[in-house]
Design a protein around this motif. Structure first.
Motif, PDB file in Angstrom:
ATOM      1  N   ASP A 155      30.327  48.341  29.499  1.00  0.00           N
ATOM      2  CA  ASP A 155      31.094  47.099  29.646  1.00  0.00           C
ATOM      3  C   ASP A 155      32.104  47.192  30.798  1.00  0.00           C
ATOM      4  OD1 ASP A 155      31.212  46.922  26.068  1.00  0.00           O
ATOM      5  OD2 ASP A 155      29.946  45.721  27.400  1.00  0.00           O
ATOM      6  N   THR A 156      32.240  48.359  31.376  1.00  0.00           N
ATOM      7  CA  THR A 156      33.152  48.545  32.499  1.00  0.00           C
ATOM      8  C   THR A 156      32.741  47.652  33.658  1.00  0.00           C
ATOM      9  OG1 THR A 156      33.719  50.816  31.902  1.00  0.00           O
ATOM     10  CG2 THR A 156      33.982  50.188  34.217  1.00  0.00           C
ATOM     11  N   ALA A 157      33.676  46.813  34.101  1.00  0.00           N
ATOM     12  CA  ALA A 157      33.388  45.853  35.160  1.00  0.00           C
ATOM     13  C   ALA A 157      34.652  45.087  35.503  1.00  0.00           C
ATOM     14  CB  ALA A 157      32.307  44.865  34.715  1.00  0.00           C
ATOM     15  N   VAL A 158      34.581  44.359  36.594  1.00  0.00           N
ATOM     16  CA  VAL A 158      35.592  43.343  36.885  1.00  0.00           C
ATOM     17  C   VAL A 158      35.122  42.060  36.210  1.00  0.00           C
ATOM     18  CG1 VAL A 158      36.781  42.019  38.648  1.00  0.00           C
ATOM     19  CG2 VAL A 158      36.226  44.428  39.055  1.00  0.00           C
ATOM     20  N   TYR A 159      35.988  41.498  35.394  1.00  0.00           N
ATOM     21  CA  TYR A 159      35.657  40.285  34.649  1.00  0.00           C
ATOM     22  C   TYR A 159      36.301  39.077  35.329  1.00  0.00           C
ATOM     23  CZ  TYR A 159      33.612  42.937  30.833  1.00  0.00           C
ATOM     24  OH  TYR A 159      32.795  43.751  30.077  1.00  0.00           O
ATOM     25  N   TYR A 160      35.495  38.042  35.525  1.00  0.00           N
ATOM     26  CA  TYR A 160      35.941  36.815  36.170  1.00  0.00           C
ATOM     27  C   TYR A 160      35.813  35.644  35.209  1.00  0.00           C
ATOM     28  CZ  TYR A 160      35.182  39.481  40.490  1.00  0.00           C
ATOM     29  OH  TYR A 160      35.216  40.431  41.478  1.00  0.00           O
ATOM     30  N   CYS A 161      36.806  34.763  35.222  1.00  0.00           N
ATOM     31  CA  CYS A 161      36.635  33.521  34.482  1.00  0.00           C
ATOM     32  C   CYS A 161      36.239  32.421  35.458  1.00  0.00           C
ATOM     33  CB  CYS A 161      37.874  33.140  33.693  1.00  0.00           C
ATOM     34  SG  CYS A 161      39.368  32.861  34.658  1.00  0.00           S
ATOM     35  N   ALA A 162      35.516  31.454  34.956  1.00  0.00           N
ATOM     36  CA  ALA A 162      35.012  30.371  35.774  1.00  0.00           C
ATOM     37  C   ALA A 162      35.005  29.085  34.962  1.00  0.00           C
ATOM     38  CB  ALA A 162      33.596  30.693  36.257  1.00  0.00           C
ATOM     39  N   TRP A 177      36.860  29.391  40.092  1.00  0.00           N
ATOM     40  CA  TRP A 177      36.863  30.802  39.732  1.00  0.00           C
ATOM     41  C   TRP A 177      38.271  31.358  39.738  1.00  0.00           C
ATOM     42  CZ3 TRP A 177      32.630  33.685  38.287  1.00  0.00           C
ATOM     43  CH2 TRP A 177      31.385  33.055  38.435  1.00  0.00           C
ATOM     44  N   GLY A 178      38.525  32.252  38.796  1.00  0.00           N
ATOM     45  CA  GLY A 178      39.775  32.986  38.808  1.00  0.00           C
ATOM     46  C   GLY A 178      39.590  34.310  39.516  1.00  0.00           C
ATOM     47  N   GLN A 179      40.703  34.999  39.716  1.00  0.00           N
ATOM     48  CA  GLN A 179      40.595  36.342  40.277  1.00  0.00           C
ATOM     49  C   GLN A 179      40.065  37.259  39.197  1.00  0.00           C
ATOM     50  OE1 GLN A 179      43.121  35.449  38.640  1.00  0.00           O
ATOM     51  NE2 GLN A 179      44.170  37.228  37.810  1.00  0.00           N
ATOM     52  N   GLY A 180      39.545  38.353  39.522  1.00  0.00           N
ATOM     53  CA  GLY A 180      38.983  39.253  38.532  1.00  0.00           C
ATOM     54  C   GLY A 180      40.057  40.084  37.844  1.00  0.00           C
ATOM     55  N   THR A 181      39.703  40.565  36.674  1.00  0.00           N
ATOM     56  CA  THR A 181      40.546  41.508  35.962  1.00  0.00           C
ATOM     57  C   THR A 181      39.675  42.690  35.552  1.00  0.00           C
ATOM     58  OG1 THR A 181      42.161  41.779  34.156  1.00  0.00           O
ATOM     59  CG2 THR A 181      40.277  40.342  33.713  1.00  0.00           C
ATOM     60  N   LEU A 182      40.142  43.891  35.841  1.00  0.00           N
ATOM     61  CA  LEU A 182      39.315  45.085  35.667  1.00  0.00           C
ATOM     62  C   LEU A 182      39.389  45.595  34.237  1.00  0.00           C
ATOM     63  CD1 LEU A 182      37.564  47.379  36.847  1.00  0.00           C
ATOM     64  CD2 LEU A 182      39.696  48.540  37.475  1.00  0.00           C
ATOM     65  N   VAL A 183      38.226  45.811  33.670  1.00  0.00           N
ATOM     66  CA  VAL A 183      38.104  46.438  32.357  1.00  0.00           C
ATOM     67  C   VAL A 183      37.394  47.771  32.538  1.00  0.00           C
ATOM     68  CG1 VAL A 183      37.023  46.288  30.086  1.00  0.00           C
ATOM     69  CG2 VAL A 183      38.071  44.251  31.113  1.00  0.00           C
ATOM     70  N   THR A 184      38.028  48.833  32.115  1.00  0.00           N
ATOM     71  CA  THR A 184      37.446  50.164  32.219  1.00  0.00           C
ATOM     72  C   THR A 184      37.347  50.762  30.824  1.00  0.00           C
ATOM     73  OG1 THR A 184      38.436  50.473  34.397  1.00  0.00           O
ATOM     74  CG2 THR A 184      37.608  52.440  33.275  1.00  0.00           C
ATOM     75  N   VAL A 185      36.134  51.144  30.440  1.00  0.00           N
ATOM     76  CA  VAL A 185      35.909  51.722  29.118  1.00  0.00           C
ATOM     77  C   VAL A 185      35.500  53.176  29.310  1.00  0.00           C
ATOM     78  CG1 VAL A 185      34.693  51.528  26.927  1.00  0.00           C
ATOM     79  CG2 VAL A 185      35.147  49.470  28.293  1.00  0.00           C
ATOM     80  N   SER A 186      36.313  54.073  28.803  1.00  0.00           N
ATOM     81  CA  SER A 186      36.015  55.505  28.947  1.00  0.00           C
ATOM     82  C   SER A 186      35.210  56.007  27.745  1.00  0.00           C
ATOM     83  CB  SER A 186      37.318  56.296  29.075  1.00  0.00           C
ATOM     84  OG  SER A 186      38.085  56.162  27.883  1.00  0.00           O
ATOM     85  N   GLY A 243      42.923  42.706  31.408  1.00  0.00           N
ATOM     86  CA  GLY A 243      42.105  43.888  31.607  1.00  0.00           C
ATOM     87  C   GLY A 243      42.915  45.163  31.443  1.00  0.00           C
ATOM     88  N   GLY A 244      42.209  46.276  31.391  1.00  0.00           N
ATOM     89  CA  GLY A 244      42.888  47.557  31.258  1.00  0.00           C
ATOM     90  C   GLY A 244      41.910  48.669  30.962  1.00  0.00           C
ATOM     91  N   LEU A 245      42.466  49.798  30.597  1.00  0.00           N
ATOM     92  CA  LEU A 245      41.673  50.988  30.274  1.00  0.00           C
ATOM     93  C   LEU A 245      41.660  51.163  28.759  1.00  0.00           C
ATOM     94  CD1 LEU A 245      40.238  53.645  31.038  1.00  0.00           C
ATOM     95  CD2 LEU A 245      42.524  54.684  31.224  1.00  0.00           C
ATOM     96  N   VAL A 246      40.488  51.359  28.206  1.00  0.00           N
ATOM     97  CA  VAL A 246      40.357  51.522  26.764  1.00  0.00           C
ATOM     98  C   VAL A 246      39.244  52.528  26.487  1.00  0.00           C
ATOM     99  CG1 VAL A 246      38.731  49.600  26.547  1.00  0.00           C
ATOM    100  CG2 VAL A 246      40.149  50.251  24.583  1.00  0.00           C
ATOM    101  N   GLN A 247      39.353  53.212  25.381  1.00  0.00           N
ATOM    102  CA  GLN A 247      38.293  54.152  24.997  1.00  0.00           C
ATOM    103  C   GLN A 247      37.126  53.404  24.365  1.00  0.00           C
ATOM    104  OE1 GLN A 247      40.212  57.092  22.464  1.00  0.00           O
ATOM    105  NE2 GLN A 247      40.434  58.482  24.197  1.00  0.00           N
ATOM    106  N   ALA A 248      35.971  54.012  24.438  1.00  0.00           N
ATOM    107  CA  ALA A 248      34.791  53.435  23.792  1.00  0.00           C
ATOM    108  C   ALA A 248      35.079  53.183  22.322  1.00  0.00           C
ATOM    109  CB  ALA A 248      33.599  54.368  23.951  1.00  0.00           C
ATOM    110  N   GLY A 249      34.647  52.027  21.849  1.00  0.00           N
ATOM    111  CA  GLY A 249      34.912  51.625  20.483  1.00  0.00           C
ATOM    112  C   GLY A 249      36.177  50.796  20.323  1.00  0.00           C
ATOM    113  N   GLY A 250      36.973  50.751  21.363  1.00  0.00           N
ATOM    114  CA  GLY A 250      38.221  50.010  21.315  1.00  0.00           C
ATOM    115  C   GLY A 250      38.035  48.531  21.615  1.00  0.00           C
ATOM    116  N   SER A 251      39.170  47.832  21.700  1.00  0.00           N
ATOM    117  CA  SER A 251      39.164  46.384  21.900  1.00  0.00           C
ATOM    118  C   SER A 251      40.127  45.976  22.999  1.00  0.00           C
ATOM    119  CB  SER A 251      39.579  45.672  20.604  1.00  0.00           C
ATOM    120  OG  SER A 251      38.676  45.943  19.556  1.00  0.00           O
ATOM    121  N   LEU A 252      39.812  44.851  23.618  1.00  0.00           N
ATOM    122  CA  LEU A 252      40.700  44.208  24.582  1.00  0.00           C
ATOM    123  C   LEU A 252      40.521  42.704  24.442  1.00  0.00           C
ATOM    124  CD1 LEU A 252      40.282  46.134  27.982  1.00  0.00           C
ATOM    125  CD2 LEU A 252      42.369  45.991  26.608  1.00  0.00           C
ATOM    126  N   ARG A 253      41.560  41.967  24.812  1.00  0.00           N
ATOM    127  CA  ARG A 253      41.437  40.516  24.857  1.00  0.00           C
ATOM    128  C   ARG A 253      41.801  40.024  26.253  1.00  0.00           C
ATOM    129  NH1 ARG A 253      44.587  35.724  21.546  1.00  0.00           N
ATOM    130  NH2 ARG A 253      46.271  36.332  22.974  1.00  0.00           N
TER     131      ARG A 253
END
Length: 125
Positions: free
Chosen positions: A89-96, A115-124, A8-18
């Motif tokens: 799409d900004t949220a805490v993402y959990y894998c299960a 469940w895994g712990q969450g990872t925060l994705v922030t889209v500005s 997770g992380g901070l990304v601008q709108a239109g960007g990508s994360l894995r």
């Protein structure tokens, strides 16, 4: 089974994360692994899931065409490639994960045992 999510992380709108999710135990032939997310003030919702053996994937309508779920069997790791990210799409993402799911239950978070712990994705914007 322990799940470790990252990416997770901070990304601008239109960007990508894995995002990545690594399982402590090698997946069984019946395992379904999935991603859910929870935005502030909202209920947790289904994002995507993968049948580990068949590699058949499932997506929510809100991410279809933008997100891709995949796995690396040798690394016991599932990925969520997120492209064209939007502020919503900004949220805490959990894998299960679960080893007994039927297809109709895949979007139902209550059906997942691990469940895994969450990872925060922030889209500005």
């Amino acid at each position: 089974v322990q799940l470790q999510a990252s990416g997770g992380g901070l990304v601008q709108a239109g960007g990508s994360l894995r995002l990545s999710c690594t399982a402590s135990v090698r997946s069984s032939s019946r395992r379904i692994m999935g991603w859910f997310r929870q935005a502030p003030g909202k209920k947790r919702e289904f994002v995507a899931a993968l049948n580990w053996s068949s590699r058949h994937s499932y997506y929510s309508d809100s991410v279809k065409g933008r997100f891709t779920i995949s796995r690396d069997n040798a690394k016991n790791t599932m990925y969520l490639q997120m492209n064209n990210l939007k502020p919503e799409d900004t949220a805490v993402y959990y894998c299960a994960a679960d080893d007994r799911l039927i297809t109709s239950s895949i979007p139902n978070e209550a059906e997942y045992d691990y469940w895994g712990q969450g990872t925060l994705v922030t889209v500005s914007s």
